[in-house]
Design a protein around this motif. Structure first.
Motif, short mmCIF file in Angstrom:
data_model
loop_
_atom_site.label_atom_id
_atom_site.label_comp_id
_atom_site.label_asym_id
_atom_site.label_seq_id
_atom_site.Cartn_x
_atom_site.Cartn_y
_atom_site.Cartn_z
N VAL A 50 0.81 -1.22 0.00
CA VAL A 50 0.00 0.00 0.00
C VAL A 50 0.84 1.27 0.00
N GLN A 51 1.77 1.39 0.92
CA GLN A 51 2.53 2.65 1.03
C GLN A 51 3.38 2.93 -0.20
N LEU A 75 -6.71 0.17 -9.35
CA LEU A 75 -6.66 -0.28 -7.97
C LEU A 75 -5.79 0.65 -7.13
N LEU A 76 -4.59 0.92 -7.63
CA LEU A 76 -3.65 1.75 -6.88
C LEU A 76 -4.10 3.21 -6.79
#
Length: 89
Positions: A5-6, A46-47
């Motif tokens: 995620v990060q 998605l990102l």
């Protein structure tokens, strides 16, 4: 599948010849399932948090025979408490 995620990364690994290999997106930027023909993931959407686009792309091209096959394997595994194993097409 690994969502970092990060770092805004998503990795989809496939198991071939006894090893895991990181799958590369196709020319449209989609990662595609080897178990269910037509199942795609729009990684950029998605990102970027565009979940509606992810959901629109996800089922594109899925053939009914693949869905039927999946549910047959899944329901058998649930009834018999067996490990769910998917065989690539």
């Amino acid at each position: 599948m690994v969502w970092v995620v990060q770092e805004k990364e998503f990795h989809w690994f496939i198991f071939q010849e006894g090893e895991y290999h990181r799958q590369k997106p196709d020319e449209a930027g989609y990662l595609k399932s080897y178990n269910f023909s037509g199942l795609c993931l729009d990684v950029k959407a998605l990102l970027d948090g565009q979940i509606q686009k992810v959901l629109l792309v996800l089922p594109q091209g899925i053939e009914p025979k693949n869905i039927s096959s999946f549910w047959k394997i899944y329901s058998t595994a649930l009834r018999t408490s067996q490990k769910l194993e998917l065989i690539p097409d």
